[in-house]
Design a protein around this motif. Structure first.
Motif, short mmCIF file in Angstrom:
data_model
loop_
_atom_site.label_atom_id
_atom_site.label_comp_id
_atom_site.label_asym_id
_atom_site.label_seq_id
_atom_site.Cartn_x
_atom_site.Cartn_y
_atom_site.Cartn_z
N ILE A 259 0.89 -1.17 0.00
CA ILE A 259 0.00 0.00 0.00
C ILE A 259 0.92 1.21 0.00
O ILE A 259 1.71 1.39 0.92
CB ILE A 259 -0.91 0.02 1.24
N THR B 48 2.46 8.19 0.25
CA THR B 48 3.45 9.21 -0.12
C THR B 48 4.85 8.64 -0.29
O THR B 48 5.74 9.35 -0.76
CB THR B 48 3.54 10.28 0.98
N GLY C 233 6.26 17.12 11.11
CA GLY C 233 7.24 18.12 10.72
C GLY C 233 7.41 18.28 9.23
O GLY C 233 8.19 19.13 8.79
C1 LIG Z 1 10.65 13.77 6.00
C2 LIG Z 1 9.81 13.01 6.99
C3 LIG Z 1 9.26 13.66 8.07
C4 LIG Z 1 8.47 12.97 8.99
N1 LIG Z 1 7.96 13.64 10.06
C5 LIG Z 1 7.18 12.98 10.94
C6 LIG Z 1 6.64 13.65 12.07
O1 LIG Z 1 6.87 14.84 12.28
N2 LIG Z 1 5.86 12.95 12.92
C7 LIG Z 1 5.59 11.63 12.71
O2 LIG Z 1 4.85 11.05 13.50
N3 LIG Z 1 6.11 10.96 11.68
C8 LIG Z 1 6.89 11.60 10.79
N4 LIG Z 1 7.43 10.92 9.74
C9 LIG Z 1 7.19 9.48 9.64
C10 LIG Z 1 5.84 9.19 9.01
O3 LIG Z 1 4.85 9.22 10.00
C11 LIG Z 1 5.88 7.81 8.40
O4 LIG Z 1 6.86 7.78 7.40
C12 LIG Z 1 4.55 7.35 7.85
O5 LIG Z 1 4.60 5.96 7.71
C13 LIG Z 1 4.22 8.00 6.53
O6 LIG Z 1 2.98 7.56 6.07
P1 LIG Z 1 2.54 7.81 4.55
O7 LIG Z 1 1.22 7.18 4.38
O8 LIG Z 1 2.67 9.25 4.28
O9 LIG Z 1 3.70 7.08 3.74
P2 LIG Z 1 3.82 5.70 2.95
O10 LIG Z 1 5.28 5.40 2.91
O11 LIG Z 1 3.15 5.77 1.66
O12 LIG Z 1 3.09 4.65 3.86
C14 LIG Z 1 3.59 4.31 5.14
C15 LIG Z 1 2.96 3.03 5.66
O13 LIG Z 1 1.54 3.19 5.80
C16 LIG Z 1 0.85 2.29 4.94
N5 LIG Z 1 -0.28 3.03 4.39
C17 LIG Z 1 -0.24 4.21 3.75
N6 LIG Z 1 -1.48 4.59 3.42
C18 LIG Z 1 -2.33 3.63 3.86
C19 LIG Z 1 -3.73 3.45 3.82
N7 LIG Z 1 -4.53 4.36 3.28
N8 LIG Z 1 -4.26 2.33 4.35
C20 LIG Z 1 -3.47 1.40 4.95
N9 LIG Z 1 -2.12 1.52 5.01
C21 LIG Z 1 -1.56 2.63 4.48
C22 LIG Z 1 1.87 1.83 3.92
O14 LIG Z 1 1.59 0.57 3.43
C23 LIG Z 1 3.14 1.83 4.76
O15 LIG Z 1 3.16 0.67 5.53
C24 LIG Z 1 8.23 11.59 8.81
C25 LIG Z 1 8.79 10.93 7.72
C26 LIG Z 1 9.58 11.62 6.82
C27 LIG Z 1 10.21 10.88 5.67
#
Ligand SMILES: Cc1cc2nc3c(=O)[nH]c(=O)nc-3n(C[C@H](O)[C@H](O)[C@H](O)COP(=O)(O)OP(=O)(O)OC[C@H]3O[C@@H](n4cnc5c(N)ncnc54)[C@H](O)[C@@H]3O)c2cc1C
Length: 567
Positions: free
Chosen positions: A150, A153, A224
């Motif tokens: 899944i 971002t 952040g």
């Molecule tokens: C630059 C940067 C800054 C960050 N800052 C913070 C912060 O300030 N605070 C904090 O708590 N975290 C922070 N993070 C960490 C962030 O919370 C995690 O990386 C989080 O997993 C991102 O989720 P995403 O859905 O955007 O990314 P993705 O990499 O797309 O997904 C992350 C995980 O969630 C799953 N997922 C995504 N969407 C769904 C969905 N709709 N249903 C089921 N599963 C799904 C994916 O399979 C994967 O396992 C940061 C990360 C980065 C790279």
């Protein structure tokens, strides 16, 4: 389109019962032509590519990639883009398609004999627009036993949104945002009405949501980085930010999820129905229990933010240690006064407070101001920002730089409040000893004042802690597998220093050591047995699996063939 899917599929190495070209074409038809090949972000810059890698060399497209290589929004707008770029690569074999992030136009990274390899970028992705697309992806994964990623971002620090040979459900284009005042979760009593709420599609990012909040005079706390997804891994895994001390983690504020379960049900989970799944999706981690299509979160009224940014003179020997000492000595008081903090031991501190009136905020910062500008000959900036968006842009966005578009890996530890009194000297010296890492931040973003609503599944260690300490290392396209492996080991060793004196604490799964020891206990504590039973209930065929996720298959599963071995 069907022809290009056949072409793409025919280039893919076939292992065992890997789906035939015809099967991919049928899948493409079933999702109205929205199946697309997963193409590494930097593919246009490479004249040579491995057989299974799709896309083309294109100098003009390469110019765009080079210009955007460190741009979080451009990366997250791209199906094959990953923010921490090692997750595009096969770290175990060194197969990759990366640019030199220090100089993206450096031809040494891209010109023959170097080739662009598919690495861990999923082979295909469904550009999901509706529930049916998700169902087709789940069915296909089950029928062909192909791993399903899944991807929202691509921010994940543990590589959980990609994988070699995977089919991805790409949720980026589910961008709906609805203001939902007086929201009552489905089938809940009217007493559970929430004054301000917002319902977002799975692809909404904080860069979409924060301006929306300003327009509606409400506040939606974020982490952040604005390109993190609002409904994906962030709330499902915890979600901390500068306002969490007062308003809780993102997981605490979720009111409802619309989910497709791996069993194929399309349901609404909240405190009144499917409450077990709801609990699991509030801290149990993304990519594990179902595919979230929409999330409704509590919002707060619009409010001004007292903001502070203060640096110390780091050229003076001894200032770093004095700064760390002052941070440790004052953090409990600041948390009690409602401040959230980002503490950077090499530089200074950012603070935010929405509960104190400006005069009281000023008064509470008096000692910090004197210490930083006097003893440590530094700087001190304090303003009242009219809303969270201006606070974010003027402070976090402008002053805090978390690297993106680079291979970066973190490790972390939640530091219990008693460590600030009982183990104070040890905490100070342990932090001061963390010098040989590229990043070190102590986030005063635990839900300390908020406490707990007892309905989330994050590790209870969040509730007893004052700091979430994160440190990380960065490398580049030409770093060898041995050296990368060494970096993971070094970070684990640094983490051990913190683990040793906080043995009963845990770590935040989204920003943890990729090789976190005893991760079930560390990420979920006593929530783990219940989470595991919920996983088994909603995913009986084990369609969803991700690295160190609840109930995962373990490191020897073929889908983890690109993680470095030996930990
Ligand atoms: C630059 C940067 C800054 C960050 N800052 C913070 C912060 O300030 N605070 C904090 O708590 N975290 C922070 N993070 C960490 C962030 O919370 C995690 O990386 C989080 O997993 C991102 O989720 P995403 O859905 O955007 O990314 P993705 O990499 O797309 O997904 C992350 C995980 O969630 C799953 N997922 C995504 N969407 C769904 C969905 N709709 N249903 C089921 N599963 C799904 C994916 O399979 C994967 O396992 C940061 C990360 C980065 C790279």
């Amino acid at each position: 389109m069907a022809a290009s899917i056949v072409q793409s599929a025919s280039n893919i190495k076939s292992e065992g019962a890997y789906p035939s070209s015809e099967a991919w074409v049928a899948l493409n038809t079933s999702v109205d032509g929205r199946l697309q090949p997963g193409i590494p972000f930097a593919r246009p810059c490479f004249p040579l590519a491995s057989n299974e890698t799709k896309g083309h060399f294109s100098p003009s497209d390469c110019n765009i990639v080079e210009a955007d290589y460190l741009n979080h929004l451009s990366i997250s707008n791209t199906v094959g883009g990953y923010i921490n770029t090692q997750w595009e690569t096969c770290q175990r074999t060194g197969q990759e398609c990366l640019l030199d992030w220090t100089l993206p136009s450096n031809a040494a990274a891209t010109m023959p004999p170097r080739i662009c390899s598919q690495g861990s970028v999923p082979t295909f992705a469904i550009d999901v627009r509706n529930a049916t697309d998700v169902l087709r992806g789940l069915e296909f994964s089950k029928e062909y036993n192909i791993s399903l990623a899944i991807k929202n971002t691509g921010h994940d620090y543990k590589g959980r949104s990609g994988g070699p040979g995977a089919l991805a459900l790409w949720l980026h284009n589910l961008k709906s945002i609805e203001f939902a005042p007086n929201f009552i979760p489905q089938n809940c009593p009217s007493a559970m009405r929430t004054e301000y709420a917002v319902t977002v599609g799975a692809g909404v990012q904080f860069s979409d949501l924060i301006p929306f909040a300003t327009e509606h005079n409400i506040t939606i706390p974020s982490g952040g980085d604005l390109s993190v997804g609002a409904a994906g891994g962030y709330p499902q895994g915890g979600g901390h930010g500068i306002l969490s001390n007062v308003y809780g983690l993102a997981a605490d504020r979720v009111l409802e999820y619309e989910v497709i379960t791996p069993r194929g049900e399309h349901i609404i989970a909240n405190d009144c129905q499917y409450s077990d799944l709801f609990y699991a999706l509030r801290g149990g981690g993304g990519g594990t229990f179902g595919v979230v299509l929409k999330m409704t979160t509590k919002a707060l009224p619009g409010m001004p933010v007292n903001a502070v940014f203060s640096t110390f003179n780091s050229t003076v020997p001894g200032n770093r240690l004095e700064f760390i000492r002052f941070m440790v000595e004052n953090s409990l008081t600041w948390a009690q006064q409602g401040w959230g903090t980002y503490i950077i031991p090499s530089e200074g501190i950012l603070l935010a407070n929405t509960v104190l009136q400006p005069a009281a905020a000023n008064e509470s910062m008096k000692e910090l101001r004197e210490f930083m500008t006097g003893n440590l000959t530094g700087t001190f900036l304090m303003t009242v920002e009219p809303n969270y968006e201006t606070f974010f842009n003027n402070y976090i966005g402008a002053l805090i730089h978390v690297p993106v578009g680079v291979p970066l890996t973190p490790a972390s530890r939640l530091i219990p409040v008693q460590s600030f009194s009982e183990n104070r000297e040890q905490l100070i010296s342990t932090l001061n000893d963390i010098q040989n890492v590229d990043i070190l931040i102590a986030f005063g973003t635990t839900p300390f004042l908020f406490g707990s609503n007892n309905r989330t599944s994050v590790t209870p260690a969040w509730r007893d802690s004052l700091w979430h300490v994160v440190f990380g290392d960065i490398w580049n396209y030409d770093t060898s597998t041995t050296d990368i492996s060494q970096k993971y080991s070094n970070l684990s060793a640094v983490a051990n220093g913190l683990r040793d004196f906080t043995p009963d604490s845990g770590a935040y799964q989204n920003e943890a050591d990729v090789y976190e020891p005893n991760h079930e206990e560390s990420f979920w504590g006593n929530n783990y047995p219940l989470l595991l039973s919920i996983k088994q209930k909603y995913d009986p065929d084990h369609i969803l699996d991700c690295w160190q996720c609840v109930g995962w298959r373990g490191p020897s599963s073929p889908q983890y063939s690109c993680y470095i071995e030996g930990f």
